[in-house]
Motif scaffolding. Structure first.
Motif, PDB file in Angstrom:
ATOM      1  N   TYR A 221      -0.666  -0.172  -2.015  1.00  0.00           N
ATOM      2  CA  TYR A 221      -1.832   0.652  -1.696  1.00  0.00           C
ATOM      3  C   TYR A 221      -3.108  -0.150  -1.926  1.00  0.00           C
ATOM      4  N   GLY A 228      -0.582   4.051  -6.715  1.00  0.00           N
ATOM      5  CA  GLY A 228      -1.433   5.226  -6.486  1.00  0.00           C
ATOM      6  C   GLY A 228      -2.316   5.559  -7.674  1.00  0.00           C
ATOM      7  N   ARG A 290       6.888   3.470  -0.504  1.00  0.00           N
ATOM      8  CA  ARG A 290       5.966   4.591  -0.664  1.00  0.00           C
ATOM      9  C   ARG A 290       6.699   5.920  -0.453  1.00  0.00           C
ATOM     10  N   ALA A 296      -3.480   7.037  -1.435  1.00  0.00           N
ATOM     11  CA  ALA A 296      -3.761   5.874  -2.282  1.00  0.00           C
ATOM     12  C   ALA A 296      -4.551   6.259  -3.520  1.00  0.00           C
TER      13      ALA A 296
END
Ligand code: NAD
Ligand code: WQD
Length: 339
Positions: A221, A228, A290, A296
């Motif tokens: 990200y 995250g 992911r 993000a």
């Protein structure tokens, strides 16, 4: 003050009951126990040394709600009851709309019939969907991306329409970000059914040996360490925000809406590192793909709640993790096997 807490046996609701009782509020909890146990409320009583009422009932049971309101003489309702699992809502949208939306409609009808019109509603950051920028303010565009988030947005709109139709309603819509942690006593906390979807309870269950390894969903990200970044808020801070919202409703009519977060995002790896410091040993994890639907970066601008509620989150990540660990280590199986 006399307050009905729907979902009062749940993770957030039980912590709200503690703060209300300790503030001298007369509390009655309503819960159908579909995702909680009455044990949490027994412990709320033990923590506070105060009695609280409890009705095992479903929000959609109008006859029972009318009975509860006829006895309760409530001044306000804090409405936490609801289903909250994103993936489950995608698989079973009708269940989520029936439970969350219809349940709220029935609650509001019973409230109106009883002349109770002060309501604090548990909304969610998921009403924003993926924000274009951060920090997120209350006037940002709304765009939930799943039935759970849409159920919350639909309810927000219903509550606004209700207030427009009858200005006697005073409503606070509280958009929670990522509640984590537990009461400092270690007696109440988050006890998810099955394998946790959420990061903090998953890490806690790895730490206590219930789960083997954590999967970190993505490290590519556009964030400082690639994982995250989310706005985690201590559940006790969140509970105290509800007291502030109740008082706000007494001084200003109409509908108010607040983001309840810290204004500080933490990455997945930062949360893991904080947990490792708390327990003094590594948390085993693997970096994997992911998770669909994740974003993000998500954290709030907390200034509106600060300025209008006089409320700000007090606890940092170290405290969130320490209290999570105390709860999990003292209650490896949560509240125990469900009856
Ligand atoms: P939880 O599942 O622990 O608590 C919800 C409670 O509501 C449970 O005790 C459940 O038994 C009860 N309930 C559900 N449907 C009911 C019905 N029809 N009638 C009566 N009781 C019913 O979840 P929580 O984390 O404490 O969340 C509380 C509220 O906050 C929910 O509305 C949730 O959508 C919202 N919220 C939670 C989070 C989070 O990450 N935990 C974030 C934002 C918003
Ligand atoms: C946080 C971060 C994941 C689990 C949930 C609910 C949502 C709302 C808020 C109700 C992300 C990462 C997670 C894991 C991981 N609740 N993660 N491994 O996604 O904000 O949503 O809480 O309104 O409905 O679903 O929180 O804790 O699931 O994820 O790497 O095993 O942790 O990718 O970056 P989220 P979360």
């Amino acid at each position: 003050m006399r307050v009905l807490v729907t979902g009062g046996a749940g993770y957030i609701g039980s912590h709200i009951c503690v703060e209300l009782l300790q503030a001298g509020v007369h509390v009655v909890a309503l819960d159908n126990l579909c995702n909680s146990q009455e044990e949490s409320l027994r412990r709320v009583g033990a923590i506070t040394g105060r009695a609280l009422g409890f009705f095992e009932a479903d929000l959609r049971d109008r006859e029972t709600l009318d009975e509860i309101f006829s006895q309760g003489r409530f001044d306000a309702v804090i409405h936490c009851a609801g289903l909250k699992a994103v993936s489950e809502s995608v698989a079973h949208p009708l269940e989520y709309y029936d439970n969350n939306v219809q349940g709220t409609l029935t609650l509001c009808q019973a409230m109106a019939a009883a002349g109770v019109r002060d309501l604090v509603f548990s909304s969610s950051a998921t009403v924003y969907g993926e924000p274009a920028t951060v920090p997120i303010r209350e006037d940002f565009p709304l765009g939930p991306t799943h039935p759970y988030g849409r159920s919350k947005l639909f309810i927000e709109e219903i509550l606004r329409d209700l207030s427009v139709s009858d200005p006697r309603w005073n409503i606070a819509r509280l958009r929670y970000f990522n509640p984590v942690g537990a009461h400092e006593s270690g007696r109440i906390g988050e006890d998810p059914n099955g394998i946790p979807n959420n990061l903090m309870p998953y890490i806690a269950q790895v730490a206590v040996g219930r789960l083997q390894r954590l999967r970190v969903f993505g490290s590519d990200y556009p964030t400082p360490d690639g994982t995250g970044v989310y706005d985690y808020i201590h559940v006790v801070d969140l509970a105290r925000g509800h007291l502030a919202a109740l008082h706000k409703l007494q001084e200003s009519p109409g509908v108010v809406t607040y983001n309840l977060g810290t204004g500080r995002g933490y990455s997945v790896l930062e949360v893991i590192a904080a947990f490792e410091r708390a327990i003094g040993r590594p948390i085993p994890y693997d970096i994997v793909e992911r998770r669909p639907g994740d974003i993000a970066c998500c954290y709030v601008d907390p200034s509106l709640a600060r300025d209008e509620l006089g409320w700000s989150a007090a606890y940092d990540l170290e405290r969130m993790v320490a209290d999570t660990w105390r709860w999990q280590s003292q209650n490896p199986d949560g509240y125990g096997a469900r009856p």
